[in-house]
Design a protein around this motif. Structure first.
Motif, PDB file in Angstrom:
ATOM      1  N   GLN A   1       0.849  -1.177   0.000  1.00 13.60           N
ATOM      2  CA  GLN A   1       0.000   0.000   0.000  1.00 13.60           C
ATOM      3  C   GLN A   1       0.886   1.229   0.000  1.00 13.60           C
ATOM      4  O   GLN A   1       1.699   1.421   0.903  1.00 13.60           O
ATOM      5  N   MET A   2       0.724   2.074  -1.000  1.00 10.33           N
ATOM      6  CA  MET A   2       1.564   3.244  -1.176  1.00 10.33           C
ATOM      7  C   MET A   2       0.728   4.503  -1.010  1.00 10.33           C
ATOM      8  O   MET A   2      -0.184   4.756  -1.800  1.00 10.33           O
ATOM      9  N   ASN A   3       1.036   5.278   0.010  1.00 14.87           N
ATOM     10  CA  ASN A   3       0.340   6.521   0.285  1.00 14.87           C
ATOM     11  C   ASN A   3       1.297   7.698   0.135  1.00 14.87           C
ATOM     12  O   ASN A   3       2.517   7.540   0.147  1.00 14.87           O
ATOM     13  N   SER A   4       0.720   8.891   0.033  1.00 14.93           N
ATOM     14  CA  SER A   4       1.511  10.114  -0.106  1.00 14.93           C
ATOM     15  C   SER A   4       2.590   9.970  -1.166  1.00 14.93           C
ATOM     16  O   SER A   4       3.760  10.300  -0.949  1.00 14.93           O
ATOM     17  N   LEU A   5       2.190   9.489  -2.313  1.00 12.64           N
ATOM     18  CA  LEU A   5       3.139   9.194  -3.373  1.00 12.64           C
ATOM     19  C   LEU A   5       3.813  10.450  -3.902  1.00 12.64           C
ATOM     20  O   LEU A   5       3.210  11.525  -3.964  1.00 12.64           O
ATOM     21  N   LYS A   6       5.072  10.288  -4.269  1.00 12.93           N
ATOM     22  CA  LYS A   6       5.884  11.356  -4.810  1.00 12.93           C
ATOM     23  C   LYS A   6       6.349  10.987  -6.212  1.00 12.93           C
ATOM     24  O   LYS A   6       6.439   9.810  -6.542  1.00 12.93           O
ATOM     25  N   PRO A   7       6.658  11.979  -7.041  1.00 21.96           N
ATOM     26  CA  PRO A   7       7.155  11.665  -8.387  1.00 21.96           C
ATOM     27  C   PRO A   7       8.375  10.746  -8.373  1.00 21.96           C
ATOM     28  O   PRO A   7       8.530   9.925  -9.285  1.00 21.96           O
ATOM     29  N   GLU A   8       9.223  10.855  -7.369  1.00 19.99           N
ATOM     30  CA  GLU A   8      10.395  10.005  -7.284  1.00 19.99           C
ATOM     31  C   GLU A   8      10.074   8.548  -6.966  1.00 19.99           C
ATOM     32  O   GLU A   8      10.956   7.692  -6.997  1.00 19.99           O
ATOM     33  N   ASP A   9       8.811   8.256  -6.653  1.00 22.53           N
ATOM     34  CA  ASP A   9       8.378   6.874  -6.481  1.00 22.53           C
ATOM     35  C   ASP A   9       8.116   6.192  -7.818  1.00 22.53           C
ATOM     36  O   ASP A   9       7.890   4.979  -7.849  1.00 22.53           O
ATOM     37  N   THR A  10       8.116   6.948  -8.894  1.00 23.50           N
ATOM     38  CA  THR A  10       7.871   6.392 -10.215  1.00 23.50           C
ATOM     39  C   THR A  10       8.924   5.344 -10.554  1.00 23.50           C
ATOM     40  O   THR A  10      10.125   5.622 -10.524  1.00 23.50           O
ATOM     41  N   ALA A  11       8.472   4.149 -10.871  1.00 23.84           N
ATOM     42  CA  ALA A  11       9.376   3.045 -11.164  1.00 23.84           C
ATOM     43  C   ALA A  11       8.559   1.827 -11.562  1.00 23.84           C
ATOM     44  O   ALA A  11       7.331   1.814 -11.437  1.00 23.84           O
ATOM     45  N   VAL A  12       9.259   0.816 -12.030  1.00 22.23           N
ATOM     46  CA  VAL A  12       8.660  -0.501 -12.175  1.00 22.23           C
ATOM     47  C   VAL A  12       8.853  -1.229 -10.855  1.00 22.23           C
ATOM     48  O   VAL A  12       9.975  -1.324 -10.350  1.00 22.23           O
ATOM     49  N   TYR A  13       7.769  -1.712 -10.307  1.00 24.00           N
ATOM     50  CA  TYR A  13       7.807  -2.389  -9.019  1.00 24.00           C
ATOM     51  C   TYR A  13       7.775  -3.896  -9.223  1.00 24.00           C
ATOM     52  O   TYR A  13       6.918  -4.422  -9.942  1.00 24.00           O
ATOM     53  N   TYR A  14       8.707  -4.581  -8.586  1.00 26.92           N
ATOM     54  CA  TYR A  14       8.859  -6.019  -8.723  1.00 26.92           C
ATOM     55  C   TYR A  14       8.592  -6.732  -7.407  1.00 26.92           C
ATOM     56  O   TYR A  14       9.114  -6.341  -6.363  1.00 26.92           O
ATOM     57  N   CYS A  15       7.813  -7.766  -7.482  1.00 27.72           N
ATOM     58  CA  CYS A  15       7.571  -8.640  -6.350  1.00 27.72           C
ATOM     59  C   CYS A  15       8.663  -9.693  -6.268  1.00 27.72           C
ATOM     60  O   CYS A  15       9.130 -10.204  -7.297  1.00 27.72           O
ATOM     61  N   ASN A  16       9.079 -10.018  -5.061  1.00 24.09           N
ATOM     62  CA  ASN A  16      10.088 -11.036  -4.832  1.00 24.09           C
ATOM     63  C   ASN A  16       9.644 -11.951  -3.699  1.00 24.09           C
ATOM     64  O   ASN A  16       9.034 -11.502  -2.730  1.00 24.09           O
ATOM     65  N   ALA A  17       9.957 -13.229  -3.839  1.00 26.73           N
ATOM     66  CA  ALA A  17       9.619 -14.176  -2.791  1.00 26.73           C
ATOM     67  C   ALA A  17      10.643 -15.287  -2.730  1.00 26.73           C
ATOM     68  O   ALA A  17      11.133 -15.754  -3.762  1.00 26.73           O
ATOM     69  N   ARG A  18      10.962 -15.696  -1.527  1.00 22.89           N
ATOM     70  CA  ARG A  18      11.802 -16.854  -1.281  1.00 22.89           C
ATOM     71  C   ARG A  18      10.880 -18.054  -1.158  1.00 22.89           C
ATOM     72  O   ARG A  18      10.122 -18.170  -0.194  1.00 22.89           O
ATOM     73  N   ILE A  19      10.935 -18.946  -2.128  1.00 19.41           N
ATOM     74  CA  ILE A  19       9.979 -20.039  -2.233  1.00 19.41           C
ATOM     75  C   ILE A  19      10.698 -21.375  -2.159  1.00 19.41           C
ATOM     76  O   ILE A  19      11.692 -21.601  -2.853  1.00 19.41           O
ATOM     77  N   SER A  20      10.178 -22.251  -1.325  1.00 21.18           N
ATOM     78  CA  SER A  20      10.682 -23.610  -1.218  1.00 21.18           C
ATOM     79  C   SER A  20       9.792 -24.544  -2.027  1.00 21.18           C
ATOM     80  O   SER A  20       8.561 -24.488  -1.923  1.00 21.18           O
ATOM     81  N   THR A  21      10.427 -25.382  -2.820  1.00 18.94           N
ATOM     82  CA  THR A  21       9.714 -26.357  -3.630  1.00 18.94           C
ATOM     83  C   THR A  21      10.302 -27.737  -3.423  1.00 18.94           C
ATOM     84  O   THR A  21      11.447 -27.882  -2.993  1.00 18.94           O
ATOM     85  N   HIS A  22       9.505 -28.737  -3.724  1.00 16.50           N
ATOM     86  CA  HIS A  22       9.978 -30.106  -3.658  1.00 16.50           C
ATOM     87  C   HIS A  22      10.879 -30.415  -4.848  1.00 16.50           C
ATOM     88  O   HIS A  22      10.521 -30.143  -5.995  1.00 16.50           O
ATOM     89  N   GLN A  23      12.044 -30.946  -4.565  1.00 16.62           N
ATOM     90  CA  GLN A  23      12.950 -31.441  -5.583  1.00 16.62           C
ATOM     91  C   GLN A  23      13.138 -32.931  -5.307  1.00 16.62           C
ATOM     92  O   GLN A  23      14.044 -33.333  -4.575  1.00 16.62           O
ATOM     93  N   GLY A  24      12.265 -33.727  -5.885  1.00 17.86           N
ATOM     94  CA  GLY A  24      12.181 -35.116  -5.473  1.00 17.86           C
ATOM     95  C   GLY A  24      11.637 -35.156  -4.052  1.00 17.86           C
ATOM     96  O   GLY A  24      10.582 -34.583  -3.764  1.00 17.86           O
ATOM     97  N   PHE A  25      12.365 -35.785  -3.173  1.00 15.77           N
ATOM     98  CA  PHE A  25      11.994 -35.785  -1.766  1.00 15.77           C
ATOM     99  C   PHE A  25      12.799 -34.779  -0.954  1.00 15.77           C
ATOM    100  O   PHE A  25      12.718 -34.759   0.280  1.00 15.77           O
ATOM    101  N   ARG A  26      13.573 -33.938  -1.621  1.00 17.10           N
ATOM    102  CA  ARG A  26      14.258 -32.833  -0.983  1.00 17.10           C
ATOM    103  C   ARG A  26      13.454 -31.552  -1.138  1.00 17.10           C
ATOM    104  O   ARG A  26      12.534 -31.474  -1.946  1.00 17.10           O
ATOM    105  N   ILE A  27      13.817 -30.553  -0.380  1.00 19.70           N
ATOM    106  CA  ILE A  27      13.199 -29.240  -0.452  1.00 19.70           C
ATOM    107  C   ILE A  27      14.277 -28.214  -0.741  1.00 19.70           C
ATOM    108  O   ILE A  27      15.316 -28.190  -0.073  1.00 19.70           O
ATOM    109  N   ARG A  28      14.040 -27.373  -1.734  1.00 20.56           N
ATOM    110  CA  ARG A  28      14.997 -26.363  -2.144  1.00 20.56           C
ATOM    111  C   ARG A  28      14.351 -24.985  -2.124  1.00 20.56           C
ATOM    112  O   ARG A  28      13.241 -24.811  -2.622  1.00 20.56           O
TER     113      ARG A  28
END
Length: 123
Positions: free
Chosen positions: A81-108
């Motif tokens: 949630q972005m409030n009181s936005l300023k012109p310098e906030d102009t950008a492409v915003y990217y989501c990032n997540a650290r995700i664990s998945t099954h690799q066979g019976f291991r988790i990575r």
């Protein structure tokens, strides 16, 4: 397989508000830290905010007090949630997540990125 899909970008006047969101889909074992990063034209990508799976948050000084990061672990989503936005906030915003998945019976654990969503703030 694993995807992060962002939505909610757009054009807003200075002083206005905007919310961006990100949804994780695919075969996921667990989601760790999540965050938002942004990149303006000709500039390096910078951290905006992060949130742990337990809800602990961290913000860049430039957005502290104006932006709020949140997550819904049942929906596998993170929002900014972005409030009181300023012109310098102009950008492409990217989501990032650290995700664990099954690799066979291991988790990575790996970092995944969304496709980016444009946020433009006009003076």
């Amino acid at each position: 397989q694993v995807q992060l899909v962002e939505s909610g970008g757009g054009l807003v006047r200075a002083g206005g508000s905007l919310s961006v969101s990100c949804a994780v889909s695919g075969s996921v074992f667990s989601i760790g830290d999540m965050g938002w990063y942004r990149q303006a034209p000709g500039k390096q990508r910078e951290l905006v905010a992060t949130i742990t799976s337990a809800g602990r948050t961290n913000y860049a000084d430039s957005v502290k007090g104006r932006f709020t990061i949140s997550r819904d672990n049942t929906k596998s989503t993170v929002a900014l949630q972005m409030n009181s936005l300023k012109p310098e906030d102009t950008a492409v915003y990217y989501c990032n997540a650290r995700i664990s998945t099954h690799q066979g019976f291991r988790i990575r654990a790996e970092d995944y990125w969304g496709q980016g969503t444009q946020v433009t703030v006009s003076a």
